[in-house]
Structure formats: C-alpha cells, structure tokens
Scaffold this motif. Structure first.
Motif, PDB file in Angstrom:
ATOM      1  N   LYS A 226       0.808  -1.219   0.000  1.00  0.00           N
ATOM      2  CA  LYS A 226       0.000   0.000   0.000  1.00  0.00           C
ATOM      3  C   LYS A 226       0.845   1.273   0.000  1.00  0.00           C
ATOM      4  O   LYS A 226       0.349   2.354  -0.308  1.00  0.00           O
ATOM      5  N   LYS A 227       2.121   1.149   0.357  1.00  0.00           N
ATOM      6  CA  LYS A 227       2.969   2.332   0.460  1.00  0.00           C
ATOM      7  C   LYS A 227       3.432   2.853  -0.901  1.00  0.00           C
ATOM      8  O   LYS A 227       3.995   3.944  -0.987  1.00  0.00           O
ATOM      9  N   GLY A 228       3.218   2.080  -1.953  1.00  0.00           N
ATOM     10  CA  GLY A 228       3.548   2.556  -3.293  1.00  0.00           C
ATOM     11  C   GLY A 228       5.027   2.679  -3.589  1.00  0.00           C
ATOM     12  O   GLY A 228       5.428   3.442  -4.477  1.00  0.00           O
ATOM     13  N   VAL A 229       5.866   1.922  -2.861  1.00  0.00           N
ATOM     14  CA  VAL A 229       7.305   2.018  -3.105  1.00  0.00           C
ATOM     15  C   VAL A 229       7.655   1.497  -4.494  1.00  0.00           C
ATOM     16  O   VAL A 229       8.634   1.938  -5.103  1.00  0.00           O
ATOM     17  N   ASP A 230       6.862   0.572  -5.015  1.00  0.00           N
ATOM     18  CA  ASP A 230       7.109   0.091  -6.373  1.00  0.00           C
ATOM     19  C   ASP A 230       6.942   1.219  -7.392  1.00  0.00           C
ATOM     20  O   ASP A 230       7.681   1.307  -8.379  1.00  0.00           O
ATOM     21  N   LEU A 231       5.977   2.107  -7.140  1.00  0.00           N
ATOM     22  CA  LEU A 231       5.799   3.264  -8.020  1.00  0.00           C
ATOM     23  C   LEU A 231       7.023   4.172  -7.961  1.00  0.00           C
ATOM     24  O   LEU A 231       7.480   4.704  -8.988  1.00  0.00           O
ATOM     25  N   LEU A 232       7.550   4.360  -6.751  1.00  0.00           N
ATOM     26  CA  LEU A 232       8.726   5.203  -6.580  1.00  0.00           C
ATOM     27  C   LEU A 232       9.934   4.608  -7.303  1.00  0.00           C
ATOM     28  O   LEU A 232      10.692   5.333  -7.966  1.00  0.00           O
ATOM     29  N   CYS A 233      10.114   3.297  -7.205  1.00  0.00           N
ATOM     30  CA  CYS A 233      11.229   2.649  -7.894  1.00  0.00           C
ATOM     31  C   CYS A 233      11.092   2.783  -9.407  1.00  0.00           C
ATOM     32  O   CYS A 233      12.081   3.036 -10.119  1.00  0.00           O
ATOM     33  N   SER A 234       9.872   2.623  -9.900  1.00  0.00           N
ATOM     34  CA  SER A 234       9.645   2.780 -11.340  1.00  0.00           C
ATOM     35  C   SER A 234       9.936   4.207 -11.785  1.00  0.00           C
ATOM     36  O   SER A 234      10.556   4.431 -12.837  1.00  0.00           O
ATOM     37  N   ALA A 235       9.481   5.179 -10.993  1.00  0.00           N
ATOM     38  CA  ALA A 235       9.735   6.585 -11.326  1.00  0.00           C
ATOM     39  C   ALA A 235      11.226   6.885 -11.301  1.00  0.00           C
ATOM     40  O   ALA A 235      11.759   7.582 -12.182  1.00  0.00           O
ATOM     41  N   TRP A 236      11.921   6.346 -10.307  1.00  0.00           N
ATOM     42  CA  TRP A 236      13.357   6.598 -10.188  1.00  0.00           C
ATOM     43  C   TRP A 236      14.128   5.986 -11.358  1.00  0.00           C
ATOM     44  O   TRP A 236      15.116   6.552 -11.838  1.00  0.00           O
ATOM     45  N   SER A 237      13.652   4.841 -11.837  1.00  0.00           N
ATOM     46  CA  SER A 237      14.329   4.211 -12.975  1.00  0.00           C
ATOM     47  C   SER A 237      14.278   5.089 -14.218  1.00  0.00           C
ATOM     48  O   SER A 237      15.150   4.997 -15.084  1.00  0.00           O
ATOM     49  N   ARG A 238      13.278   5.967 -14.306  1.00  0.00           N
ATOM     50  CA  ARG A 238      13.133   6.837 -15.476  1.00  0.00           C
ATOM     51  C   ARG A 238      14.064   8.043 -15.433  1.00  0.00           C
ATOM     52  O   ARG A 238      14.443   8.582 -16.480  1.00  0.00           O
ATOM     53  N   ILE A 239      14.401   8.488 -14.218  1.00  0.00           N
ATOM     54  CA  ILE A 239      15.123   9.760 -14.101  1.00  0.00           C
ATOM     55  C   ILE A 239      16.493   9.629 -13.454  1.00  0.00           C
ATOM     56  O   ILE A 239      17.248  10.607 -13.407  1.00  0.00           O
ATOM     57  N   ALA A 240      16.830   8.461 -12.937  1.00  0.00           N
ATOM     58  CA  ALA A 240      18.087   8.305 -12.195  1.00  0.00           C
ATOM     59  C   ALA A 240      19.306   8.712 -13.021  1.00  0.00           C
ATOM     60  O   ALA A 240      20.250   9.317 -12.495  1.00  0.00           O
ATOM     61  N   ALA A 241      19.292   8.398 -14.304  1.00  0.00           N
ATOM     62  CA  ALA A 241      20.444   8.730 -15.155  1.00  0.00           C
ATOM     63  C   ALA A 241      20.692  10.229 -15.230  1.00  0.00           C
ATOM     64  O   ALA A 241      21.823  10.672 -15.462  1.00  0.00           O
ATOM     65  N   SER A 242      19.649  11.028 -15.001  1.00  0.00           N
ATOM     66  CA  SER A 242      19.794  12.495 -15.041  1.00  0.00           C
ATOM     67  C   SER A 242      20.420  13.043 -13.765  1.00  0.00           C
ATOM     68  O   SER A 242      20.817  14.213 -13.725  1.00  0.00           O
ATOM     69  N   PHE A 243      20.497  12.210 -12.734  1.00  0.00           N
ATOM     70  CA  PHE A 243      21.037  12.652 -11.447  1.00  0.00           C
ATOM     71  C   PHE A 243      22.043  11.614 -10.946  1.00  0.00           C
ATOM     72  O   PHE A 243      21.786  10.882  -9.977  1.00  0.00           O
ATOM     73  N   PRO A 244      23.204  11.522 -11.597  1.00  0.00           N
ATOM     74  CA  PRO A 244      24.183  10.493 -11.226  1.00  0.00           C
ATOM     75  C   PRO A 244      24.723  10.640  -9.808  1.00  0.00           C
ATOM     76  O   PRO A 244      25.277   9.679  -9.259  1.00  0.00           O
ATOM     77  N   ASP A 245      24.553  11.826  -9.189  1.00  0.00           N
ATOM     78  CA  ASP A 245      25.027  12.037  -7.818  1.00  0.00           C
ATOM     79  C   ASP A 245      23.944  11.801  -6.784  1.00  0.00           C
ATOM     80  O   ASP A 245      24.149  12.078  -5.592  1.00  0.00           O
ATOM     81  N   ALA A 246      22.781  11.272  -7.192  1.00  0.00           N
ATOM     82  CA  ALA A 246      21.654  11.063  -6.279  1.00  0.00           C
ATOM     83  C   ALA A 246      21.408   9.574  -6.062  1.00  0.00           C
ATOM     84  O   ALA A 246      21.656   8.748  -6.931  1.00  0.00           O
ATOM     85  N   VAL A 247      20.894   9.260  -4.867  1.00  0.00           N
ATOM     86  CA  VAL A 247      20.603   7.878  -4.487  1.00  0.00           C
ATOM     87  C   VAL A 247      19.233   7.828  -3.830  1.00  0.00           C
ATOM     88  O   VAL A 247      18.882   8.715  -3.032  1.00  0.00           O
ATOM     89  N   LEU A 248      18.455   6.800  -4.151  1.00  0.00           N
ATOM     90  CA  LEU A 248      17.188   6.537  -3.481  1.00  0.00           C
ATOM     91  C   LEU A 248      17.461   5.632  -2.296  1.00  0.00           C
ATOM     92  O   LEU A 248      17.918   4.495  -2.461  1.00  0.00           O
ATOM     93  N   LEU A 249      17.205   6.121  -1.095  1.00  0.00           N
ATOM     94  CA  LEU A 249      17.396   5.350   0.137  1.00  0.00           C
ATOM     95  C   LEU A 249      16.037   4.838   0.601  1.00  0.00           C
ATOM     96  O   LEU A 249      15.153   5.619   0.946  1.00  0.00           O
ATOM     97  N   ILE A 250      15.876   3.510   0.599  1.00  0.00           N
ATOM     98  CA  ILE A 250      14.609   2.880   1.015  1.00  0.00           C
ATOM     99  C   ILE A 250      14.835   2.253   2.379  1.00  0.00           C
ATOM    100  O   ILE A 250      15.594   1.275   2.512  1.00  0.00           O
ATOM    101  N   ALA A 251      14.187   2.812   3.387  1.00  0.00           N
ATOM    102  CA  ALA A 251      14.396   2.369   4.766  1.00  0.00           C
ATOM    103  C   ALA A 251      13.068   1.942   5.384  1.00  0.00           C
ATOM    104  O   ALA A 251      12.088   2.681   5.333  1.00  0.00           O
ATOM    105  N   GLY A 252      13.053   0.745   5.947  1.00  0.00           N
ATOM    106  CA  GLY A 252      11.850   0.281   6.616  1.00  0.00           C
ATOM    107  C   GLY A 252      11.815  -1.232   6.709  1.00  0.00           C
ATOM    108  O   GLY A 252      12.482  -1.925   5.936  1.00  0.00           O
ATOM    109  N   PRO A 253      11.047  -1.767   7.657  1.00  0.00           N
ATOM    110  CA  PRO A 253      10.940  -3.219   7.804  1.00  0.00           C
ATOM    111  C   PRO A 253      10.103  -3.832   6.694  1.00  0.00           C
ATOM    112  O   PRO A 253       9.203  -3.202   6.146  1.00  0.00           O
TER     113      PRO A 253
END
Length: 405
Positions: A226-253
């Motif tokens: 329900k938290k939609g983290v899969d949506l966030l990962c999909s979105a990040w896959s589209r734009i990550a190359a534009s921000f080579p100095d950025a990292v998505l940190l996924i924290a949680g049980p």
C-alpha cells in the motif's frame, strides 16, 4: 509485569490520584517494528498523561519486543481470536480493568482487542473513544473485503455506533466514519511527533559509506504494497540517469515479502547502484537519515496518518506525498508537493525537487518546521485529546478541537 493469560486489574490501575481522570488505552501490537499505532501510541500516552492518568494495554504476542514505558503504565494480554473466544478468564480480566477507568480509548479495529474492549466497556457502562487509525479508508477496506464485510456487519458497526466519540486523525477520516453509517460525534485530533534538537548525517554515512557525497531521496516506512514504493522505484528508474550524484534510500521493515519484489525491480531496471535498501532505521540512525536527505517521498495508496511524513517535515525536509496521505497542508503551506500515486507524477516532482534553487529549498524547509511546531507537537496533541476526554465525562466542549456532530 507482563501476564501471559490473565491480568490483575489492581496491578495496572492502582495508583491513580483521585483528582485526575483515568484513561485506559487499548491496542494490539506494542512492538515498534509493526509501525503505525505501535510507534506513536507510547508518545500519545505520555502526552495525554500531562492532564490525565494514562495507561496502555496491548493485546499482543508475548514474543513482541516492547520498549519501556516512561511517563505512563503499560501491560499486555495475549492475542488470538480463539483464545479470547474460549477464555472467560481473559475476558473477565479485561472487563475488571476497564471498570476501574473513567474512559477507555481503543486504537485500531478488526481485531480481538477492539471487539472485546468495546463489549466490556458497554457492560461496565464506561464511555469509550474509538480510533480507526485509517483502517476504514476506502483502499484499506477493499483489502480482504470478503473478511471485513461480515466482520463489520456482525461486530464493528456496533462498536462504532456505541462509542461516546470517534477520534479522526484527519478531516478525511471523518468521511470514512460517515461512510460506514456513524452519525455521532467525531473529534479530529492528529498524532504528534517529537523532533530531536540536533541530528547529523554522520551516523548514516558511517553505516552506509556508499552514501557519502550523494544527494539522498528518502523513503522511510514499512515496506508494504500500500505504500507505493514500487511506483517510486519505477519513477526513479526513469530519471536516475539524469542525477548520477543522487541515491534513493529505502528504509523500513519488510512486510508481505515486498523487499524481495522491490530488489528484483531495481535489478531489472539497472539502477541497483543508485538504490540502497537500509532495512528498519530507528532512534538516532533514523534521525541521521532524515538529516542527510534532500527530499522525503511517500507515494502511498492509503494512509491513516503518516508519522514519518510529519517527522520529515519537523526536520525541515520538503516532502512529496500522495493525496491519499491526507495532508493538504503540505501544498497549502508550500513545504512540499501533493500528487496522485502515479509513476509519471512521481518522476516529475522528484525531478523538480532535485532541481530546486537553494533559496526555494530553504523556504520550504522553514515552512515545514513551522507547520509541525504549530499543529503536530506532542504537547499540543496531548492537550487536545485531554480536552475531548473531559468533554465526554461531562465537561465543556473543547474549543481547540474540531468536532463534527
């Protein structure tokens, strides 16, 4: 302190001053790894204990790791529908304990703690407040509807209708209660947060040296579908190359095997080097992660009340949340973005957040801190809830709480 099968009510409610009201809070899980209610309720009890004597009773597994109670008393009884159905001693222990309280506050629904606490409160003529904590949200209701529909018809609707008052965390939750046919009083009292006076990125960077010199986009919460983290990962896959100095940190049980699914997504998308899975971060390490982050993202399909969002705002982090998180103030006070749980929208606003000027970022940070201080500090929340309790037992209607009659 903890009993496995029965509870001596005199052990829990024995020392209250006669001049103060006694509130017994009842919930299911007490272990912080379950998130949500288990995370916020101890602080809630401490906050209301300023005006009322607050006690917390958890109906949970004896294997749960429970933090020490500070500023209130705590005990627990074992969970299990069958155990409660066939144990008269358990039901008697709960009923005798409730009879010693002036008011009962029940947190969460759909479980035996709610069913039996509401029944015992009615039998002992004790007024009770019921907090659904987002469990009546339309998205949440659709999950396992085959089980929830008969449960609502047989028990939960009566539990709601017999409450002296319902507590809503947001104005939207008032509508959830109304949709289920409840026509009585609903008081809107959010959860609160305690923000540390100081937090540094150093702890996080020591634990995860690969994050040094990186711009961090933070998701922090239970890894549940329900938290939609899969949506966030999909979105990040589209734009990550534009921000080579950025990292998505996924924290949680982890919950329901979501972590394995997300890791497979990240590997398949070829962005594993720009995603870090940190597991559950707690205490100073959690605050260090927030101090290190540029933006917080919660693309949830359904939320009752996201404590992590308020914590991020309290730390001065601009947030990206979905409309289903029910914090319109984020957009209204210009401390973040409110969007739909949509991959394109997530990608667009993450891009916007990373491209902000320093001046705009500073303004959003300042707005975020001011919002939390004014509305979501625990002293403010505790006093509001105490006013509702006073009103229920015969006092005047609270002037600082929005009550929907």
């Amino acid at each position: 302190m903890f009993e496995s099968t029965s509870l001596n009510p005199d052990a829990l409610l024995s020392n209250q001053p006669a001049t103060r009201g006694v509130c017994l809070n009842i919930t299911s899980h007490l272990d912080p790894r379950f998130g949500g209610i288990a995370t916020s309720l101890p602080d809630f009890c401490r906050a209301t204990a300023v005006d009322w004597d607050s006690y917390l009773l958890g109906v949970c597994s004896p294997e749960e790791t429970v933090p020490p109670a500070v500023g209130f008393e705590m005990n627990r009884l074992p969970a299990g529908h069958l155990r409660w159905a066939f144990s008269r001693g358990l039901r008697r222990s709960l009923q005798d304990t409730i009879a010693k309280a002036d008011i009962v506050h029940i947190h969460g629904i759909w479980q035996e703690h709610c069913m039996h606490a509401c029944s015992a409160a009615r039998r002992t003529f004790r007024p009770y407040v019921l907090s659904a904590h987002g469990m009546l949200d339309s998205w949440a209701i659709r999950q396992k509807l085959w089980r929830k529909a008969p449960y609502m018809a047989l028990w939960e609707r009566r539990n709601l209708s017999s409450a002296a008052c319902l507590r809503a965390l947001t104005n939207n939750e008032v509508l959830d209660y109304r949709r289920e046919g409840f026509t009585g009083n609903v008081a809107v009292v959010p959860n609160g947060v305690s923000i540390p006076a100081y937090a540094s990125p150093e702890l996080l960077l020591e634990a995860y040296p690969e994050l040094k010199s990186k711009r961090i986009i933070l998701f922090l919460g239970r890894l549940h579908p329900k938290k939609g983290v899969d949506l966030l990962c999909s979105a990040w896959s589209r734009i990550a190359a534009s921000f080579p100095d950025a990292v998505l940190l996924i924290a949680g049980p982890d919950s329901d095997g979501t972590t394995a699914h997300l890791k497979a997504m990240v590997e398949s998308a070829g962005i594993a080097k720009q995603v870090v899975f940190a597991g559950m971060l707690a205490g100073p390490l959690k605050w260090s992660a927030m101090a290190a982050s540029e933006v917080f993202v919660l693309p949830s399909h359904s939320e009752g009340f996201s404590v992590s969002t308020i914590e991020a705002l309290g730390m001065g982090i601009p947030v990206i949340i979905t409309r289903q998180c029910w914090f319109p103030q984020v957009a209204e006070t210009s401390c973040g973005w409110v969007i739909e749980p949509d991959v394109d929208q997530i990608a667009d606003v993450v891009t916007e957040s990373l491209n902000m000027s320093n001046a705009e970022r500073a303004g959003r940070r300042d707005n975020a801190r001011k919002l939390v201080e004014a509305q979501y500090s625990w002293p403010v929340v505790g006093h509001k809830m105490a006013q509702v309790y006073e009103w229920i037992v015969g006092g005047s209607k609270p002037d600082s709480v929005e009550v929907f009659p």
